[in-house]
Design a protein around this motif. Structure first.
Motif: not given
Length: 181
Positions: A98-105, A156-164
Protein backbone atom coordinates in the motif's frame (compact mmCIF):
# COMPACT_ATOMS: atom_id res chain seq x y z
CA UNK A 1 36.50 35.28 126.14
CA UNK A 2 34.13 37.94 125.49
CA UNK A 3 36.35 38.99 122.78
CA UNK A 4 36.46 35.54 121.55
CA UNK A 5 32.69 35.37 121.59
CA UNK A 6 32.51 38.61 119.74
CA UNK A 7 34.87 37.28 117.13
CA UNK A 8 32.85 34.10 116.74
CA UNK A 9 29.65 36.12 116.39
CA UNK A 10 31.22 38.29 113.74
CA UNK A 11 32.47 35.22 111.93
CA UNK A 12 29.01 33.70 112.13
CA UNK A 13 27.40 36.87 110.81
CA UNK A 14 29.92 36.95 107.95
CA UNK A 15 29.24 33.28 107.24
CA UNK A 16 25.51 33.96 107.36
CA UNK A 17 25.88 36.82 104.88
CA UNK A 18 27.99 34.61 102.63
CA UNK A 19 25.37 31.87 102.91
CA UNK A 20 22.58 34.33 102.02
CA UNK A 21 24.60 35.54 99.05
CA UNK A 22 25.21 31.93 97.95
CA UNK A 23 21.50 31.18 98.42
CA UNK A 24 20.58 34.18 96.26
CA UNK A 25 23.06 32.99 93.59
CA UNK A 26 21.58 29.50 93.78
CA UNK A 27 18.06 30.90 93.43
CA UNK A 28 19.17 32.98 90.44
CA UNK A 29 20.87 29.93 88.90
CA UNK A 30 17.74 27.89 89.56
CA UNK A 31 15.60 30.52 87.81
CA UNK A 32 18.03 30.53 84.85
CA UNK A 33 17.89 26.74 84.74
CA UNK A 34 14.08 26.82 84.81
CA UNK A 35 14.07 29.38 81.99
CA UNK A 36 16.57 27.25 80.01
CA UNK A 37 14.44 24.18 80.68
CA UNK A 38 11.34 25.98 79.36
CA UNK A 39 13.29 27.06 76.26
CA UNK A 40 14.48 23.48 75.77
CA UNK A 41 10.91 22.20 76.11
CA UNK A 42 9.74 24.76 73.51
CA UNK A 43 12.63 23.79 71.22
CA UNK A 44 11.82 20.11 71.73
CA UNK A 45 8.15 20.75 70.83
CA UNK A 46 9.26 22.65 67.72
CA UNK A 47 11.62 19.82 66.78
CA UNK A 48 8.85 17.29 67.25
CA UNK A 49 6.54 19.39 65.07
CA UNK A 50 9.26 19.75 62.43
CA UNK A 51 9.92 16.02 62.60
CA UNK A 52 6.21 15.32 62.05
CA UNK A 53 6.19 17.71 59.07
CA UNK A 54 9.29 16.00 57.66
CA UNK A 55 7.68 12.59 58.14
CA UNK A 56 4.57 13.80 56.30
CA UNK A 57 6.69 15.32 53.51
CA UNK A 58 8.72 12.10 53.27
CA UNK A 59 5.54 10.02 53.05
CA UNK A 60 4.13 12.31 50.34
CA UNK A 61 7.41 12.29 48.41
CA UNK A 62 7.63 8.51 48.68
CA UNK A 63 4.09 8.21 47.33
CA UNK A 64 4.96 10.59 44.48
CA UNK A 65 8.11 8.61 43.73
CA UNK A 66 6.16 5.35 43.69
CA UNK A 67 3.52 6.94 41.44
CA UNK A 68 6.23 8.28 39.11
CA UNK A 69 7.87 4.87 39.07
CA UNK A 70 4.53 3.28 38.31
CA UNK A 71 3.91 5.85 35.55
CA UNK A 72 7.35 5.13 34.11
CA UNK A 73 6.58 1.42 34.07
CA UNK A 74 3.23 2.09 32.37
CA UNK A 75 4.92 4.40 29.85
CA UNK A 76 7.49 1.71 29.13
CA UNK A 77 4.72 -0.81 28.50
CA UNK A 78 2.85 1.68 26.30
CA UNK A 79 6.03 2.46 24.37
CA UNK A 80 6.64 -1.24 23.84
CA UNK A 81 3.03 -1.70 22.73
CA UNK A 82 3.31 1.22 20.28
CA UNK A 83 6.57 -0.16 18.89
CA UNK A 84 4.97 -3.58 18.43
CA UNK A 85 1.90 -2.02 16.80
CA UNK A 86 4.11 0.06 14.49
CA UNK A 87 6.09 -3.05 13.55
CA UNK A 88 2.88 -4.96 12.77
CA UNK A 89 1.47 -2.03 10.79
CA UNK A 90 4.71 -1.68 8.84
CA UNK A 91 4.66 -5.41 8.12
CA UNK A 92 1.06 -5.19 6.88
CA UNK A 93 1.80 -2.14 4.73
CA UNK A 94 4.85 -3.77 3.23
CA UNK A 95 3.04 -7.06 2.59
CA UNK A 96 -0.03 -5.36 1.13
CA UNK A 97 2.11 -3.01 -0.95
CA UNK A 98 0.00 0.00 0.00
CA UNK A 99 1.29 3.42 -0.90
CA UNK A 100 0.80 6.12 1.74
CA UNK A 101 0.99 9.85 1.19
CA UNK A 102 0.09 12.24 4.04
CA UNK A 103 -0.19 15.93 3.39
CA UNK A 104 -0.57 18.75 5.95
CA UNK A 105 -2.96 21.15 4.21
CA UNK A 106 -2.29 23.94 6.71
CA UNK A 107 1.50 23.83 6.45
CA UNK A 108 1.22 22.90 2.76
CA UNK A 109 3.80 20.15 2.99
CA UNK A 110 3.87 16.39 3.07
CA UNK A 111 4.16 14.86 6.49
CA UNK A 112 4.82 11.30 5.35
CA UNK A 113 5.27 9.14 2.27
CA UNK A 114 6.32 5.52 2.28
CA UNK A 115 8.63 3.70 -0.14
CA UNK A 116 5.80 1.94 -1.95
CA UNK A 117 3.99 5.20 -2.74
CA UNK A 118 7.09 6.38 -4.62
CA UNK A 119 7.59 2.98 -6.23
CA UNK A 120 4.03 3.00 -7.61
CA UNK A 121 5.08 5.92 -9.80
CA UNK A 122 8.46 4.42 -10.65
CA UNK A 123 10.52 6.64 -8.35
CA UNK A 124 12.59 6.17 -5.25
CA UNK A 125 11.34 7.93 -2.14
CA UNK A 126 14.66 9.80 -1.67
CA UNK A 127 14.56 11.08 -5.26
CA UNK A 128 11.07 12.53 -4.79
CA UNK A 129 11.91 14.07 -1.40
CA UNK A 130 15.15 15.65 -2.58
CA UNK A 131 13.74 17.01 -5.86
CA UNK A 132 10.32 18.18 -4.75
CA UNK A 133 9.53 21.26 -2.69
CA UNK A 134 5.74 21.00 -2.75
CA UNK A 135 4.68 17.37 -2.84
CA UNK A 136 1.00 18.16 -3.49
CA UNK A 137 1.90 20.37 -6.46
CA UNK A 138 4.15 17.59 -7.81
CA UNK A 139 1.30 15.08 -7.41
CA UNK A 140 -1.37 17.39 -8.91
CA UNK A 141 0.77 18.08 -11.99
CA UNK A 142 0.94 14.34 -12.63
CA UNK A 143 -2.86 13.78 -12.46
CA UNK A 144 -4.49 13.15 -15.84
CA UNK A 145 -6.32 16.27 -17.11
CA UNK A 146 -9.65 14.39 -17.37
CA UNK A 147 -9.44 13.40 -13.67
CA UNK A 148 -8.06 16.68 -12.35
CA UNK A 149 -11.32 18.69 -12.05
CA UNK A 150 -13.28 15.99 -10.21
CA UNK A 151 -10.35 15.40 -7.83
CA UNK A 152 -9.89 19.15 -7.26
CA UNK A 153 -13.61 19.60 -6.55
CA UNK A 154 -13.59 16.87 -3.92
CA UNK A 155 -10.36 18.19 -2.38
CA UNK A 156 -11.81 21.71 -2.08
CA UNK A 157 -15.00 20.36 -0.45
CA UNK A 158 -12.81 18.54 2.05
CA UNK A 159 -10.87 21.71 2.84
CA UNK A 160 -14.11 23.69 3.28
CA UNK A 161 -15.48 21.07 5.66
CA UNK A 162 -18.35 20.11 3.40
CA UNK A 163 -17.15 16.49 3.45
CA UNK A 164 -14.98 14.59 5.93
CA UNK A 165 -13.24 12.32 3.45
CA UNK A 166 -13.30 11.25 -0.15
CA UNK A 167 -12.18 8.40 -2.32
CA UNK A 168 -11.41 8.80 -5.98
CA UNK A 169 -9.56 6.87 -8.63
CA UNK A 170 -7.35 9.04 -10.79
CA UNK A 171 -4.75 8.40 -13.42
CA UNK A 172 -1.27 9.57 -12.42
CA UNK A 173 1.76 9.94 -14.64
CA UNK A 174 4.63 7.65 -13.66
CA UNK A 175 8.39 8.06 -14.23
CA UNK A 176 8.06 6.45 -17.69
CA UNK A 177 5.37 9.00 -18.70
CA UNK A 178 2.64 6.35 -18.56
CA UNK A 179 -0.56 6.83 -16.60
CA UNK A 180 -1.34 4.48 -13.74
CA UNK A 181 -4.69 4.09 -12.01
Amino acid sequence: TREHLQTVIEELETSNEEMQSLNEELQSSNEELQSSNEELETTNEELQSTNEELQTAYTEMRAMYEERDSDAQRMSLIKEDVENTNFRLQTVLTSAQIGIFEYDVIAKKHSFINEHWAEIFGFEKEYILSNTIDMMLWYERRIHKEDFDSRTSLYEKLLLGKINEYTIDVRVLDSSDNYKW
